[in-house]
Design an enzyme around this catalytic site. Structure first.
Site, short mmCIF file in Angstrom:
data_model
loop_
_atom_site.label_atom_id
_atom_site.label_comp_id
_atom_site.label_asym_id
_atom_site.label_seq_id
_atom_site.Cartn_x
_atom_site.Cartn_y
_atom_site.Cartn_z
N GLU A 1 9.37 1.19 10.78
CA GLU A 1 10.39 2.23 10.58
C GLU A 1 9.67 3.55 10.76
O GLU A 1 8.95 3.99 9.86
CB GLU A 1 10.99 2.13 9.16
CG GLU A 1 11.72 0.83 8.86
CD GLU A 1 13.08 0.76 9.51
OE1 GLU A 1 13.54 1.74 10.11
OE2 GLU A 1 13.68 -0.33 9.45
N GLU B 1 9.83 16.16 14.98
CA GLU B 1 10.36 16.23 13.61
C GLU B 1 9.72 17.38 12.86
O GLU B 1 8.50 17.42 12.73
CB GLU B 1 9.90 14.97 12.89
CG GLU B 1 10.89 13.94 12.61
CD GLU B 1 10.25 12.77 11.85
OE1 GLU B 1 9.07 12.45 12.05
OE2 GLU B 1 10.96 12.19 11.05
N CYS C 1 13.33 10.72 7.37
CA CYS C 1 13.28 10.33 8.78
C CYS C 1 14.65 10.43 9.44
O CYS C 1 14.76 10.49 10.65
CB CYS C 1 12.76 8.91 8.89
SG CYS C 1 13.68 7.81 7.82
N LYS D 1 0.86 -1.18 0.00
CA LYS D 1 0.00 0.00 0.00
C LYS D 1 0.89 1.23 0.00
O LYS D 1 1.40 1.66 1.03
CB LYS D 1 -0.94 0.04 1.21
CG LYS D 1 -2.07 1.03 0.97
CD LYS D 1 -2.46 1.83 2.20
CE LYS D 1 -1.65 3.04 2.47
NZ LYS D 1 -1.71 4.14 1.49
P1 NAP Z 1 2.01 8.38 7.57
O1 NAP Z 1 0.96 9.39 7.57
O2 NAP Z 1 2.16 7.50 8.75
O3 NAP Z 1 1.79 7.52 6.25
C1 NAP Z 1 2.60 6.41 5.93
C2 NAP Z 1 1.75 5.38 5.21
O4 NAP Z 1 0.74 4.90 6.09
C3 NAP Z 1 1.01 5.94 3.99
O5 NAP Z 1 0.93 4.95 3.00
C4 NAP Z 1 -0.36 6.24 4.56
O6 NAP Z 1 -1.36 6.25 3.57
C5 NAP Z 1 -0.52 5.04 5.48
N1 NAP Z 1 -1.54 5.19 6.51
C6 NAP Z 1 -1.99 6.30 7.11
N2 NAP Z 1 -2.95 5.99 8.02
C7 NAP Z 1 -3.10 4.64 7.98
C8 NAP Z 1 -3.93 3.70 8.66
N3 NAP Z 1 -4.81 4.09 9.58
N4 NAP Z 1 -3.81 2.39 8.36
C9 NAP Z 1 -2.94 1.98 7.43
N5 NAP Z 1 -2.13 2.82 6.74
C10 NAP Z 1 -2.20 4.13 7.02
O7 NAP Z 1 3.45 9.01 7.36
P2 NAP Z 1 3.88 10.07 6.25
O8 NAP Z 1 3.47 11.41 6.68
O9 NAP Z 1 3.44 9.59 4.91
O10 NAP Z 1 5.48 9.91 6.30
C11 NAP Z 1 6.26 10.69 7.12
C12 NAP Z 1 6.70 9.92 8.35
O11 NAP Z 1 7.37 8.73 7.96
C13 NAP Z 1 7.71 10.69 9.15
O12 NAP Z 1 7.43 10.59 10.52
C14 NAP Z 1 9.03 9.99 8.84
O13 NAP Z 1 10.00 10.13 9.83
C15 NAP Z 1 8.58 8.59 8.67
N6 NAP Z 1 9.55 7.85 7.88
C16 NAP Z 1 10.32 6.92 8.54
C17 NAP Z 1 11.29 6.23 7.84
C18 NAP Z 1 12.13 5.21 8.54
O14 NAP Z 1 12.76 4.41 7.86
N7 NAP Z 1 12.16 5.17 9.86
C19 NAP Z 1 11.48 6.46 6.48
C20 NAP Z 1 10.68 7.40 5.84
C21 NAP Z 1 9.72 8.09 6.57
P3 NAP Z 1 -1.80 7.59 2.80
O15 NAP Z 1 -0.54 8.38 2.53
O16 NAP Z 1 -2.42 7.05 1.56
O17 NAP Z 1 -2.72 8.30 3.71
#
Ligand code: NAP
Length: 493
Positions: free
Chosen positions: A264, A395, A298, A189
């Site tokens: 992650e 962040e 991240c 997804k």
């Molecule tokens: P996010 O809002 O958590 O979204 C990540 C993924 O989860 C997207 O595909 C999102 O879908 C999906 N999602 C959201 N709500 C969900 C739910 N209730 N059930 C299942 N899936 C769900 O994070 P983001 O804003 O896209 O990304 C930024 C964050 O990712 C930052 O905190 C960053 O630090 C972290 N990150 C961590 C790493 C690592 O390796 N540690 C690497 C990259 C990023 P939709 O986008 O379609 O809503």
């Protein structure tokens, strides 16, 4: 769209590179109710295309198809799976330019950076094509003479892989490549903001000979898709990259069917510049870790801790380097920083900067929206940041570099560890003794010493504390997709 973006979009579309349907059981499929969502170019705000907006029903079918294919894919020899992965790697590299362009269109990062991500993302597939052949077991000396004890490793089964928008390819390949290498099948997804790169990569997986049903892609309603993945007893593993908030929800949801989970999550990386640092090395490394992908990674330096003896010198040289960065559409030559992904991310950046200013921090460079409009934000340096400010606590996920002054090594370690996050940390020093001492004291999964770019497919990537569970990349990344089975052979005398 800019002329460049328009012509790229129309070329990619007419060559069939832009896919708009989900991918289930090797077939391109519309949402069952016909719904679609728009995918935007963040640099222009214009719609690139509409993609299927899927939910629970499509996800259930994707799981069924992944489960059916698991029965045959997991029975192939490691060499057969390895050949498919190698072919997938070759095809991604052969289409590097198109994939890079697609990524710049939907994500906004500069084209060179996007092409760099294609190479980086593909490197996981190449690495795990090789690692597929090294899933070894053990023979254990038995406690009784008539017994023989074996340990074998087997694929966990169907994997649900949920990924964010900031690395539209690499966050997928570093989950999917080891999963396939182990014999698992996957339902991906991707973020609804960047589904096009994921869909293009899925098409290349089929061309590589990875069988229909081994790689499935559904996008649309995140919560419906997430719930279907969590509820299914056939999904044996959830691997997630994204925010800590969503990660916690998925971890709780996975408890119902006791799935394996790897996460992650978000970071709050300290980047410590000691008085004894080589200034040029520290500047180069800090620029690289802070401003890549407009500060939306991240592992981005989120707090730059500078020792008092070098603070003024560093902040002047750093501000000068930041000021010279060219901001703009990722297709424009020489652009080092693209837009922020969307309005809500931009508002978050603005509110963090306002919070810092209201509590006494000083804007050294930038500090406001860029004159280009849209979601462009000026590369920013803020001085005199204190621990109680949002910029230090959470962040910022944008092109804002907060500088914090410290006196002693102990104080730097204390500030660095004073957070729930524990993903990446950096330090700049010329003292070998200090680099060991501080590395051991930092509560982080990754530590960069005199280097700002440390991610590689050959090393384990992952966080401590609330930055996550498990590791991706390297030999350790395989364990996340394997079950350990103990076999006792009795009555051998
Ligand atoms: P996010 O809002 O958590 O979204 C990540 C993924 O989860 C997207 O595909 C999102 O879908 C999906 N999602 C959201 N709500 C969900 C739910 N209730 N059930 C299942 N899936 C769900 O994070 P983001 O804003 O896209 O990304 C930024 C964050 O990712 C930052 O905190 C960053 O630090 C972290 N990150 C961590 C790493 C690592 O390796 N540690 C690497 C990259 C990023 P939709 O986008 O379609 O809503």
């Amino acid at each position: 769209m800019s002329t460049n973006a328009r012509s790229v979009a129309s070329r990619l579309s007419s060559s069939g590179f832009i896919r708009t349907q989900g991918f289930i059981g090797g077939k391109w499929v519309d949402a069952y109710d016909g719904k679609t969502i728009e995918v935007y170019n963040p640099a222009t705000g214009e719609v690139i295309t509409n993609v299927a907006c899927m939910g629970g029903r499509e996800t259930k079918d994707a799981i069924t198809s992944a489960h059916n294919t698991f029965l045959s894919w997991s029975k192939l020899t490691a060499a057969e799976r390895s050949r498919c992965l190698r072919k997938w790697f070759d095809l991604i590299m052969a289409n590097k330019e198109e994939l890079g362009q697609l990524m710049t269109l939907e994500q906004g990062k500069p084209l060179d950076e996007a092409m760099g991500e294609v190479t980086y993302g593909a490197s996981y597939i190449e690495f795990y094509a090789e690692e597929a052949k090294r899933v070894y077991g053990d023979i254990i000396p038995a406690a009784l003479p008539d017994r023989r004890l074996f340990v074998m490793k087997q694929p966990v089964g169907v994997v649900g892989a949920i990924t964010p928008w900031n690395f539209p390819l690499a966050m997928i390949t570093r989950k999917v490549a080891p999963a396939l290498a182990c014999g698992c099948t996957v339902v991906i997804k991707p973020s609804e903001l960047t589904p096009l790169t994921a869909l293009a990569a899925a098409e290349l997986s089929i061309q590589a000979g990875i069988p229909p049903g081994a790689v499935n892609v559904v996008m649309g309603s995140a919560s419906d898709i997430g719930e279907a993945l969590l509820a299914s007893p056939q999904v044996r593993k959830i691997t997630f990259t994204g925010s800590t908030t969503v990660g916690k929800k998925l971890m709780a949801g996975a408890a119902e069917t006791v799935k394996k989970v790897s996460l992650e999550l978000g970071g709050n990386a300290p980047c410590i510049i000691f008085d004894d640092a080589d200034l040029d090395v520290a500047l180069k490394g800090t620029m690289a870790t802070k401003f890549r992908n407009s500060g939306q990674t991240c592992v981005c330096a989120n707090r730059i801790l500078v020792q008092e003896g070098i603070y003024d010198k560093f902040s002047i040289a750093f501000s000068k380097a930041v000021e010279s960065m060219k901001v703009g559409d990722g297709f424009v030559e020489g652009v080092a920083q693209g837009p922020i992904i969307n309005d809500s991310a931009l508002h978050k950046v603005e509110s963090f900067v306002q919070d810092a200013i209201s509590k006494g921090a000083k804007v050294l460079i930038g500090g406001k929206r860029h004159s280009l409009g849209m979601t462009f934000y000026e590369p920013t340096v803020i001085g005199d940041v204190k621990s109680e400010m949002l910029l230090a606590r959470e962040e910022v996920f944008g092109p804002v570099a907060p500088l914090m002054k410290f006196k002693t090594e102990e104080e730097a370690i204390h500030i660095a560890n004073d957070t729930n996050a524990g993903l990446a940390a950096y330090m700049f020093t010329t003292s070998i003794k200090r680099s060991w001492r501080v590395s051991e004291a930092l509560e982080y999964g990754l530590v960069g010493i005199n280097e700002g770019q440390i991610s590689t497919e050959v090393a384990p990537f992952g966080g401590m504390k609330q930055s996550g569970l498990g590791r991706e990349g390297s030999k350790y990344g395989m364990d996340e997709y394997l079950e350990i089975k103990y076999v006792c052979l009795g009555n051998m005398s």
